[in-house]
Write a protein that holds these residues in place. Structure first.
Motif, PDB file in Angstrom:
ATOM      1  N   ALA A 176       0.763  -1.186  -0.178  1.00  0.00           N
ATOM      2  CA  ALA A 176      -0.063  -0.055   0.042  1.00  0.00           C
ATOM      3  C   ALA A 176       1.062   1.239   0.154  1.00  0.00           C
ATOM      4  CB  ALA A 176      -0.925  -0.023   1.345  1.00  0.00           C
ATOM      5  N   GLU A 177       0.284   2.432  -0.623  1.00  0.00           N
ATOM      6  CA  GLU A 177       1.018   3.708  -0.777  1.00  0.00           C
ATOM      7  C   GLU A 177       1.679   4.115   0.741  1.00  0.00           C
ATOM      8  OE1 GLU A 177      -0.813   6.417  -2.954  1.00  0.00           O
ATOM      9  OE2 GLU A 177      -0.834   5.158  -4.979  1.00  0.00           O
ATOM     10  N   ASP A 178       0.804   3.991   1.603  1.00  0.00           N
ATOM     11  CA  ASP A 178       1.123   4.334   2.913  1.00  0.00           C
ATOM     12  C   ASP A 178       1.690   3.363   3.804  1.00  0.00           C
ATOM     13  OD1 ASP A 178      -1.284   3.178   3.032  1.00  0.00           O
ATOM     14  OD2 ASP A 178      -2.303   4.484   4.553  1.00  0.00           O
ATOM     15  N   GLY A 179       2.130   2.350   3.149  1.00  0.00           N
ATOM     16  CA  GLY A 179       2.781   1.014   4.159  1.00  0.00           C
ATOM     17  C   GLY A 179       4.120   1.257   4.376  1.00  0.00           C
ATOM     18  N   ASN A 180       4.794   0.627   5.520  1.00  0.00           N
ATOM     19  CA  ASN A 180       6.103   0.798   5.831  1.00  0.00           C
ATOM     20  C   ASN A 180       6.541  -0.728   5.763  1.00  0.00           C
ATOM     21  OD1 ASN A 180       6.129   3.535   6.447  1.00  0.00           O
ATOM     22  ND2 ASN A 180       4.729   3.133   8.042  1.00  0.00           N
ATOM     23  N   MET A 181       7.587  -1.054   5.607  1.00  0.00           N
ATOM     24  CA  MET A 181       8.324  -2.253   5.619  1.00  0.00           C
ATOM     25  C   MET A 181       9.632  -1.869   6.480  1.00  0.00           C
ATOM     26  SD  MET A 181       9.271  -5.246   2.646  1.00  0.00           S
ATOM     27  CE  MET A 181      10.654  -4.518   1.977  1.00  0.00           C
ATOM     28  N   MET A 182      10.052  -2.953   7.209  1.00  0.00           N
ATOM     29  CA  MET A 182      11.170  -3.252   8.026  1.00  0.00           C
ATOM     30  C   MET A 182      11.751  -4.326   7.746  1.00  0.00           C
ATOM     31  SD  MET A 182      11.393  -2.050  11.748  1.00  0.00           S
ATOM     32  CE  MET A 182      10.306  -0.669  11.770  1.00  0.00           C
ATOM     33  N   TRP A 183      13.072  -4.641   7.618  1.00  0.00           N
ATOM     34  CA  TRP A 183      13.701  -5.859   7.415  1.00  0.00           C
ATOM     35  C   TRP A 183      14.935  -5.829   7.948  1.00  0.00           C
ATOM     36  CZ3 TRP A 183      18.022  -7.263   4.331  1.00  0.00           C
ATOM     37  CH2 TRP A 183      18.419  -6.114   3.437  1.00  0.00           C
ATOM     38  N   GLY A 184      15.702  -7.007   8.572  1.00  0.00           N
ATOM     39  CA  GLY A 184      16.853  -7.221   8.972  1.00  0.00           C
ATOM     40  C   GLY A 184      17.378  -8.634   8.725  1.00  0.00           C
ATOM     41  N   ALA A 185      18.591  -9.001   9.043  1.00  0.00           N
ATOM     42  CA  ALA A 185      19.117 -10.155   8.702  1.00  0.00           C
ATOM     43  C   ALA A 185      20.146 -10.383   9.971  1.00  0.00           C
ATOM     44  CB  ALA A 185      20.136 -10.236   7.404  1.00  0.00           C
ATOM     45  N   SER A 186      20.199 -11.961  10.304  1.00  0.00           N
ATOM     46  CA  SER A 186      21.207 -12.453  11.284  1.00  0.00           C
ATOM     47  C   SER A 186      21.860 -13.189  10.735  1.00  0.00           C
ATOM     48  CB  SER A 186      20.388 -12.704  12.600  1.00  0.00           C
ATOM     49  OG  SER A 186      19.400 -13.764  12.280  1.00  0.00           O
ATOM     50  N   ILE A 187      23.236 -13.726  11.328  1.00  0.00           N
ATOM     51  CA  ILE A 187      23.944 -15.026  10.617  1.00  0.00           C
ATOM     52  C   ILE A 187      23.694 -15.939  11.639  1.00  0.00           C
ATOM     53  CG2 ILE A 187      26.424 -15.509  10.147  1.00  0.00           C
ATOM     54  CD1 ILE A 187      25.273 -13.583   8.198  1.00  0.00           C
ATOM     55  N   ASP A 188      23.826 -17.275  11.114  1.00  0.00           N
ATOM     56  CA  ASP A 188      23.635 -18.316  11.817  1.00  0.00           C
ATOM     57  C   ASP A 188      24.279 -19.386  11.031  1.00  0.00           C
ATOM     58  OD1 ASP A 188      23.053 -20.609  13.448  1.00  0.00           O
ATOM     59  OD2 ASP A 188      21.037 -20.438  13.746  1.00  0.00           O
ATOM     60  N   SER A 189      25.496 -19.745  11.253  1.00  0.00           N
ATOM     61  CA  SER A 189      26.335 -20.677  10.578  1.00  0.00           C
ATOM     62  C   SER A 189      25.841 -22.085  10.740  1.00  0.00           C
ATOM     63  CB  SER A 189      27.833 -20.622  10.642  1.00  0.00           C
ATOM     64  OG  SER A 189      27.781 -20.755  12.128  1.00  0.00           O
ATOM     65  N   ALA A 190      25.308 -22.329  11.736  1.00  0.00           N
ATOM     66  CA  ALA A 190      24.564 -23.838  11.646  1.00  0.00           C
ATOM     67  C   ALA A 190      23.477 -24.044  10.955  1.00  0.00           C
ATOM     68  CB  ALA A 190      23.973 -23.648  13.203  1.00  0.00           C
ATOM     69  N   LEU A 191      22.774 -23.019  10.352  1.00  0.00           N
ATOM     70  CA  LEU A 191      21.679 -23.291   9.244  1.00  0.00           C
ATOM     71  C   LEU A 191      22.591 -24.024   7.770  1.00  0.00           C
ATOM     72  CD1 LEU A 191      19.613 -20.513   9.563  1.00  0.00           C
ATOM     73  CD2 LEU A 191      19.078 -22.687  10.255  1.00  0.00           C
ATOM     74  N   GLY A 192      23.901 -24.065   7.708  1.00  0.00           N
ATOM     75  CA  GLY A 192      24.696 -24.453   6.555  1.00  0.00           C
ATOM     76  C   GLY A 192      23.982 -23.716   5.264  1.00  0.00           C
ATOM     77  N   ASP A 193      23.429 -24.512   4.307  1.00  0.00           N
ATOM     78  CA  ASP A 193      23.056 -23.711   3.105  1.00  0.00           C
ATOM     79  C   ASP A 193      21.574 -23.393   3.031  1.00  0.00           C
ATOM     80  OD1 ASP A 193      22.053 -26.454   2.960  1.00  0.00           O
ATOM     81  OD2 ASP A 193      22.497 -26.699   0.904  1.00  0.00           O
ATOM     82  N   THR A 194      20.900 -23.431   4.477  1.00  0.00           N
ATOM     83  CA  THR A 194      19.287 -23.131   4.489  1.00  0.00           C
ATOM     84  C   THR A 194      19.317 -21.577   4.981  1.00  0.00           C
ATOM     85  OG1 THR A 194      18.942 -25.281   5.000  1.00  0.00           O
ATOM     86  CG2 THR A 194      17.070 -23.577   5.334  1.00  0.00           C
ATOM     87  N   VAL A 195      18.413 -21.076   4.225  1.00  0.00           N
ATOM     88  CA  VAL A 195      17.998 -19.514   4.648  1.00  0.00           C
ATOM     89  C   VAL A 195      16.526 -19.723   4.992  1.00  0.00           C
ATOM     90  CG1 VAL A 195      17.516 -17.340   3.802  1.00  0.00           C
ATOM     91  CG2 VAL A 195      19.755 -18.505   2.841  1.00  0.00           C
TER      92      VAL A 195
END
Length: 260
Positions: free
Chosen positions: A212-231
């Motif tokens: 939506a035109e008046d919408g807001n989005m926020m995103w972030g990322a964290s590292i977890d090497s235990a996940l291997g090749d999975t995101v």
């Protein structure tokens, strides 16, 4: 000098919520101030949390705790701070809004497992951050404050474009058209080799253009090497503001359905 927050107050109502809160406390290294109440749930303590704690979390299972009880505890927990409610409710249950439950923000999940998976990153946001792309809990409250109940979606993917695929799947699983979304919190977790920031940022721009035109989005990322090749991707989204007349009519209809 502002007091450094080292623990987070969590109020768990009922046996189901208590299990979730105890599991979260173990997962987060005993950093939660747990206030668990199983029965009776009629008497609300006059002061639930220390006033120096600005953010509080309320967890309950709708099958165990009546609406009026949740609202009483939610309203009391807001004294001196802001409350994020985590509601465990079956998919067929009528959606209820944060203002109906006495909380500032209400996030709905359909099981204890999903509630725990959603609550863990939100609780981490209330602690001093260590992730390379940080999202502050104050921003989360700002993003969802005054909206209707938020919906949760999760997805995971592997492969060369795992982050892009997982984001696209999580957005699709929300079940809402992007143009109706007004608030989105998106969190990506994976190994450093498998979070492709360039592609991810491009996809974020695409999503921002579609909401939506008046919408807001926020995103972030964290590292977890235990996940291997999975995101892994978690999306929390909402699509209505409570001050809109259409949303108010929808909530009134839901209120009538619940009450009568």
């Amino acid at each position: 000098m502002e007091k450094k927050i080292t623990t987070i107050p969590v109020l768990a109502l009922g046996k189901s919520a208590t299990r979730v809160a105890q599991n979260l406390n173990a997962q987060l290294g005993e950093q939660l101030d747990l206030y668990t109440m199983t029965e009776p749930l009629d008497d609300v303590p006059q002061i639930l949390f220390p006033h120096e704690q600005p953010y509080r979390f309320l967890i309950y299972n709708r099958a165990e705790v009546a609406t009026d009880v949740v609202k009483k505890f939610g309203t009391a927990a807001k004294i001196g701070g802001r409350v994020l409610g985590l509601e465990i409710a079956a998919c067929h249950e009528v959606v209820r809004s944060s203002w109906q439950m006495g909380t500032d923000v209400l996030i709905r999940s359909d099981s204890e497992d999903v509630c725990q998976k959603v609550a863990a990153p939100l609780l981490r946001m209330a602690l001093p951050q260590k992730d390379f792309l940080e999202i502050d809990i104050a921003d989360v409250f700002s993003l969802f404050h005054g909206t209707d109940c938020a919906r949760v979606s999760m997805a995971a993917s592997t492969g060369e474009r795992a982050s892009v695929t997982a984001i696209a799947e999580a957005m699709r699983h929300l079940g809402w058209p992007p143009s109706s979304l007004r608030g989105i919190l998106l969190r990506i977790t994976g190994s450093e080799d498998h979070i492709t920031m360039t592609e991810t940022e491009k996809l974020m721009d695409v999503i921002t253009d579609k909401i939506a035109e008046d919408g807001n989005m926020m995103w972030g990322a964290s590292i977890d090497s235990a996940l291997g090749d999975t995101v892994q991707v978690t999306v929390i989204a909402t699509r209505g503001w409570r001050q809109e007349s259409k949303d108010a009519c929808d909530w009134l209809s839901q209120l009538v359905e619940v009450t009568f």
